[in-house]
Design a protein around this motif. Structure first.
Motif, short mmCIF file in Angstrom:
data_model
loop_
_atom_site.label_atom_id
_atom_site.label_comp_id
_atom_site.label_asym_id
_atom_site.label_seq_id
_atom_site.Cartn_x
_atom_site.Cartn_y
_atom_site.Cartn_z
N ILE A 225 14.36 10.44 10.64
CA ILE A 225 13.99 9.06 10.30
C ILE A 225 13.08 9.04 9.08
N THR A 226 12.15 9.97 9.02
CA THR A 226 11.26 10.04 7.86
C THR A 226 12.03 10.40 6.60
N ARG A 227 13.01 11.30 6.73
CA ARG A 227 13.80 11.72 5.55
C ARG A 227 14.58 10.57 4.94
N ILE A 228 15.01 9.62 5.75
CA ILE A 228 15.78 8.52 5.17
C ILE A 228 14.89 7.48 4.49
N GLY A 229 13.56 7.65 4.61
CA GLY A 229 12.65 6.77 3.89
C GLY A 229 11.88 5.79 4.74
N ALA A 230 11.99 5.87 6.06
CA ALA A 230 11.24 4.97 6.93
C ALA A 230 9.79 5.41 7.04
N LYS A 231 8.91 4.45 7.27
CA LYS A 231 7.49 4.73 7.43
C LYS A 231 7.07 4.45 8.87
N GLN A 232 6.17 5.27 9.38
CA GLN A 232 5.72 5.09 10.76
C GLN A 232 4.81 3.87 10.86
N ASP A 233 5.13 2.99 11.80
CA ASP A 233 4.32 1.80 12.05
C ASP A 233 3.29 2.04 13.14
N VAL B 159 14.69 3.26 -1.36
CA VAL B 159 15.30 4.04 -0.27
C VAL B 159 16.79 4.21 -0.52
N LYS B 160 17.44 3.15 -0.98
CA LYS B 160 18.87 3.19 -1.27
C LYS B 160 19.19 4.27 -2.30
N GLN B 161 18.39 4.31 -3.37
CA GLN B 161 18.63 5.29 -4.43
C GLN B 161 18.41 6.71 -3.91
N GLN B 162 17.39 6.90 -3.10
CA GLN B 162 17.13 8.22 -2.53
C GLN B 162 18.27 8.66 -1.61
N LEU B 163 18.77 7.73 -0.81
CA LEU B 163 19.88 8.06 0.08
C LEU B 163 21.13 8.41 -0.70
N ARG B 164 21.39 7.66 -1.77
CA ARG B 164 22.57 7.95 -2.61
C ARG B 164 22.46 9.34 -3.23
N VAL C 43 14.07 -3.27 8.92
CA VAL C 43 14.91 -2.50 9.85
C VAL C 43 14.01 -1.50 10.54
N GLU C 44 14.10 -1.49 11.86
CA GLU C 44 13.22 -0.67 12.69
C GLU C 44 13.98 0.50 13.30
N PHE C 45 13.28 1.60 13.50
CA PHE C 45 13.80 2.77 14.20
C PHE C 45 12.78 3.16 15.26
N ARG C 46 13.27 3.57 16.43
CA ARG C 46 12.37 4.01 17.49
C ARG C 46 12.87 5.32 18.07
N THR C 47 11.94 6.19 18.42
CA THR C 47 12.34 7.46 19.03
C THR C 47 11.22 7.99 19.91
N HIS C 48 11.56 8.95 20.74
CA HIS C 48 10.60 9.59 21.64
C HIS C 48 9.58 10.38 20.82
N TRP C 49 8.33 10.32 21.24
CA TRP C 49 7.27 11.08 20.56
C TRP C 49 7.63 12.56 20.43
N HIS C 50 8.30 13.12 21.45
CA HIS C 50 8.61 14.54 21.46
C HIS C 50 9.93 14.89 20.77
#
Length: 199
Positions: free
Chosen positions: A148-156, A186-191, A133-140
């Motif tokens: 996005i980082t708090r939910i457990g995603a890693k920067q590609d 990630v699921k456990q952290q979100l819960r 699952v991918e997430f994208r956002t503006h650099w700024h």
């Protein structure tokens, strides 16, 4: 809000993600005014006058099989507080993107986004059987990047000069992802985070 169950809704303890429909235009127009979100130059949030076009485009994308658009409803108040979308679903390669997400200012940093992401990620990994699952956002857009980082995603990586925005500026897009092997943790952290927000 009706107590009747909404077909194909994703329901949590505090959040209900309902398939976006034309009848949501007025409520979304009210929600977007909370914080005047369209004024944030680094986001692509519709002005209230553009909401009808925004919703129609989301529904059309869903009809083409390109997206699943949702409104975000606060289960406690019954109010529509934002929107989000599953999009760019590449079924061959079993990956998709979660995006077009925005929340009324009063709903930000309340736990609503955390549970909404939990519902979407659970659906993506456990029902749609994706492997990323991918997430994208503006650099700024620092707030979005932190969320996005708090939910457990890693920067590609960063897609430089990726998109021209309405105001003529050029967006560098930061790409993040969660892969299937990471989902259990990630699921456990979100819960755990959702439990901390519980009233």
């Amino acid at each position: 809000m009706s107590n009747a169950k909404v077909p194909n809704a994703l329901v949590g303890e505090r959040v209900i993600l309902e398939p976006m429909m034309l009848e949501h235009i007025a409520a979304l127009s009210v929600a977007v005014c909370d914080g005047e979100l369209w004024r944030l130059w680094y986001t692509n949030v519709p002005h209230p006058d553009e909401m009808k076009t925004y919703v129609e485009a989301a529904i059309a994308a869903e009809a083409r099989g390109e997206a699943l658009a949702y409104i975000v409803r606060d289960k406690f108040t019954g109010e529509v507080v934002g929107a989000t979308r599953i999009m760019a679903w590449d079924q061959l390669n079993r990956r998709l993107e979660i995006g077009h997400t925005w929340y009324a200012k009063s709903a930000q940093q309340t736990g609503i986004n955390t549970e909404a992401k939990y519902l979407l990620l659970s659906y993506a990994f456990e029902t749609l059987d994706v492997m990323a699952v991918e997430f994208r956002t503006h650099w700024h857009n620092q707030r979005s990047r932190e969320a996005i980082t708090r939910i457990g995603a890693k920067q590609d990586g960063v897609l430089r000069n990726h998109r021209l925005l309405k105001d003529g500026t050029v967006r560098d897009t930061v790409v993040y992802s969660i892969i299937d092997s990471e989902w259990p943790d990630v699921k456990q952290q979100l819960r755990s985070r959702i439990a901390q927000y519980a009233r």
